[in-house]
Design an enzyme around this catalytic site. Structure first.
Site, short mmCIF file in Angstrom:
data_model
loop_
_atom_site.label_atom_id
_atom_site.label_comp_id
_atom_site.label_asym_id
_atom_site.label_seq_id
_atom_site.Cartn_x
_atom_site.Cartn_y
_atom_site.Cartn_z
CG ASN A 124 -1.86 1.07 1.45
OD1 ASN A 124 -1.71 1.89 0.59
ND2 ASN A 124 -2.55 1.29 2.45
NE ARG A 132 -6.43 1.31 0.35
CZ ARG A 132 -6.11 2.42 1.05
NH1 ARG A 132 -5.27 2.95 1.60
NH2 ARG A 132 -7.49 3.04 1.16
CG HIS A 177 -13.14 2.98 3.85
ND1 HIS A 177 -13.81 4.09 4.58
CD2 HIS A 177 -11.88 3.28 3.91
CE1 HIS A 177 -12.92 4.73 5.07
NE2 HIS A 177 -11.91 4.23 4.81
CG LEU A 237 -17.38 3.90 12.51
CD1 LEU A 237 -18.39 3.78 13.60
CD2 LEU A 237 -17.91 4.89 11.65
NE ARG A 242 -10.24 12.09 4.53
CZ ARG A 242 -10.37 10.73 4.18
NH1 ARG A 242 -11.47 10.24 3.75
NH2 ARG A 242 -9.15 10.19 4.57
N GLY A 261 -10.48 1.09 13.52
CA GLY A 261 -9.95 1.70 15.16
C GLY A 261 -11.19 2.06 15.93
CG ASN A 268 -10.10 -0.68 19.42
OD1 ASN A 268 -10.12 -1.66 20.00
ND2 ASN A 268 -9.60 -0.46 18.32
CD GLU A 270 -8.96 -1.56 4.95
OE1 GLU A 270 -8.49 -1.10 5.87
OE2 GLU A 270 -9.29 -0.60 3.99
P1 AMP Z 1 -7.77 3.67 12.08
O1 AMP Z 1 -7.45 4.55 11.15
O2 AMP Z 1 -8.65 2.31 11.75
O3 AMP Z 1 -6.29 2.99 12.58
O4 AMP Z 1 -8.40 4.02 13.35
C1 AMP Z 1 -7.79 5.34 14.08
C2 AMP Z 1 -8.81 5.85 14.67
O5 AMP Z 1 -9.13 4.84 16.00
C3 AMP Z 1 -8.41 6.87 15.81
O6 AMP Z 1 -9.14 7.95 16.01
C4 AMP Z 1 -8.04 6.11 17.20
O7 AMP Z 1 -8.17 7.04 18.27
C5 AMP Z 1 -9.15 5.28 17.30
N1 AMP Z 1 -9.14 4.23 18.36
C6 AMP Z 1 -8.04 3.38 18.30
N2 AMP Z 1 -8.24 2.74 19.89
C7 AMP Z 1 -9.35 3.22 20.25
C8 AMP Z 1 -10.02 2.96 21.59
N3 AMP Z 1 -9.59 2.19 22.55
N4 AMP Z 1 -10.92 3.82 21.83
C9 AMP Z 1 -11.43 4.66 21.08
N5 AMP Z 1 -10.95 4.88 19.82
C10 AMP Z 1 -9.94 4.32 19.60
#
Ligand code: AMP
Length: 394
Positions: free
Chosen positions: A9, A84, A173, A200, A232, A322, A326, A378
């Site tokens: 990627n 990708r 996505h 998300l 964004r 993320g 989470n 992914e």
């Molecule tokens: P990604 O782009 O999929 O890696 O997601 C990144 C986003 O996931 C960021 O806004 C992080 O703050 C959020 N994130 C990761 N771990 C947590 C968590 N334990 N609680 C809330 N948000 C999280």
């Protein structure tokens, strides 16, 4: 096919990679080469024992980074490369074996993804230099959404903008929405019915998937449309651009920069684009962070409700990315806004489900829609599509 696939990627100054065997239990080697072209260029990765390593690559370009990645694979050698590629336009409804025609088609869509497609092609050229005899496959973020019907992909604009300039909704996505909706169909007693998926992360999008086909999605011509994201804005009044230009004298580049880089969670909170920090600040009473959470969750629920119109039947929603994987807080917030759909969350299950774990989060009402969290993969999906493409071409 048992090919061991190197997934690449490539961004303008980075190369993310993962070496993925056909056996899903085999350990992955993965990492990222970043800050390429600068004195601080480095390769960070995980070895097969799960240990982190960092190697300095001062001044390295993409091809040198890919050579360094090859050296870090502990003697394992890929038999194919899966790239990708962000935008496949209307040319690509599935993964494609890379040849000069495919490269030319990706070049023609570069106008639609000026930041991404040229960087992706730099990755293809650099990989071909290092692995001249390996088959290389392009896997597109947009391809999964090529099943959208016209009512979902056309903007209400003069039709020549669509026919002559490709102005339509494409969606992004795709590998993530495809992966989690398929997995929901495998895990759930409902099978491959009607799923709403919410990816998300730093970027955010929703999708309506019926029997493994995307019928609508929240991102559009570009990944700016739809939900509130890290930096964004997502949807704004299309009149905003003219207003900002006329009233504040902002240029198109300035407006583009504000909507893509200074808005979203960052803009609303005035603090950060990172959801963990937003949640912590809201907990301490920061009003901007609380507002960011409110708007973020409301816009997801609104988008899911709207996308449900695309589905003949609603079997459930899947959270991923993320934040989706989470954040019990965001999941609770979103589901709490959709009681009229029959969603009902098992609060205990919602609280304990953390990254890396897939699970069902609803109260198992027999007829109500289900709630799932499914970690996205992914890279795994790109490796799988690469294998399928090579089998189909053999
Ligand atoms: P990604 O782009 O999929 O890696 O997601 C990144 C986003 O996931 C960021 O806004 C992080 O703050 C959020 N994130 C990761 N771990 C947590 C968590 N334990 N609680 C809330 N948000 C999280």
């Amino acid at each position: 096919m048992n090919a061991s696939v190197l997934v690449i990627n490539c961004g303008s100054s980075s190369v993310k990679y993962a070496l993925i065997e056909a056996d899903p239990k085999a350990p992955r080697l993965d990492g990222i080469a970043e800050r390429l072209g600068s004195a601080e260029a480095q390769l960070k990765g995980n070895d097969s024992a799960g240990e982190r390593f960092i190697k300095s690559l001062p001044g390295a370009d993409h091809a040198e980074a890919i050579s360094a990645i090859l050296d870090s694979l502990e003697g394992r050698r890929p038999s194919a490369v899966g790239h990708r590629i962000v935008h496949g336009g209307e040319h690509f409804t599935e993964a494609a074996l890379i040849d000069e025609h495919v490269i030319a088609a990706i070049e023609t869509t570069a106008a639609l993804a000026p930041l991404h497609n040229p960087a992706n092609l730099v990755g293809v050229a650099a990989t071909q230099k290092v692995f001249p005899s390996l088959p290389q496959v392009a896997v597109f973020d947009t391809a999964f959404h090529q099943t959208l019907p016209p009512r979902a992909y056309r903007y209400a604009l003069p039709e020549t903008l669509y026919h002559d300039h490709g102005i339509r909704r494409y969606g992004f996505h795709g590998t993530s929405h495809a992966f989690v909706s398929q997995r929901a169909g495998e895990l759930s007693d409902r099978g491959t019915g009607g799923w709403l998926t919410a990816h998300l992360g730093n970027g955010c999008s929703t999708s309506a998937v019926w029997q493994n086909q995307s019928l609508d999605t929240s991102m559009g011509l570009t990944p700016l449309e739809g939900l509130v994201m890290g930096t964004r804005s997502g949807d704004v009044d299309p009149g905003l651009h003219a207003h900002l230009h006329r009233q504040l004298g902002w240029s198109l580049d300035e407006i583009d920069q504000v909507l893509n880089k200074q808005s979203g969670l960052l803009g609303l909170s005035g603090l950060t684009n990172d959801m963990r920090e937003i949640e912590a600040a809201a907990e301490k009473g920061h009003t901007g962070a609380s507002l960011a959470l409110e708007v973020f969750g409301y816009r997801i629920a609104k988008s899911l409700a709207a996308l449900s119109c695309a589905l003949p039947r609603l079997d459930g929603v899947v959270f991923t990315g993320g934040i989706g994987e989470n954040s019990p807080l965001i999941r609770r917030h979103v589901i709490g806004l959709l009681p009229h759909f029959g969603f009902s969350l098992d609060d205990a299950a919602n609280e304990v489900t953390i990254r890396g774990k897939e699970g069902r989060l609803d109260n198992a009402a027999p007829n109500g829609p289900q709630v799932w969290v499914i970690p996205t993969d992914e890279e795994g999906r790109i490796a799988m599509e690469t294998r399928h493409c090579l089998e189909a071409c053999a």
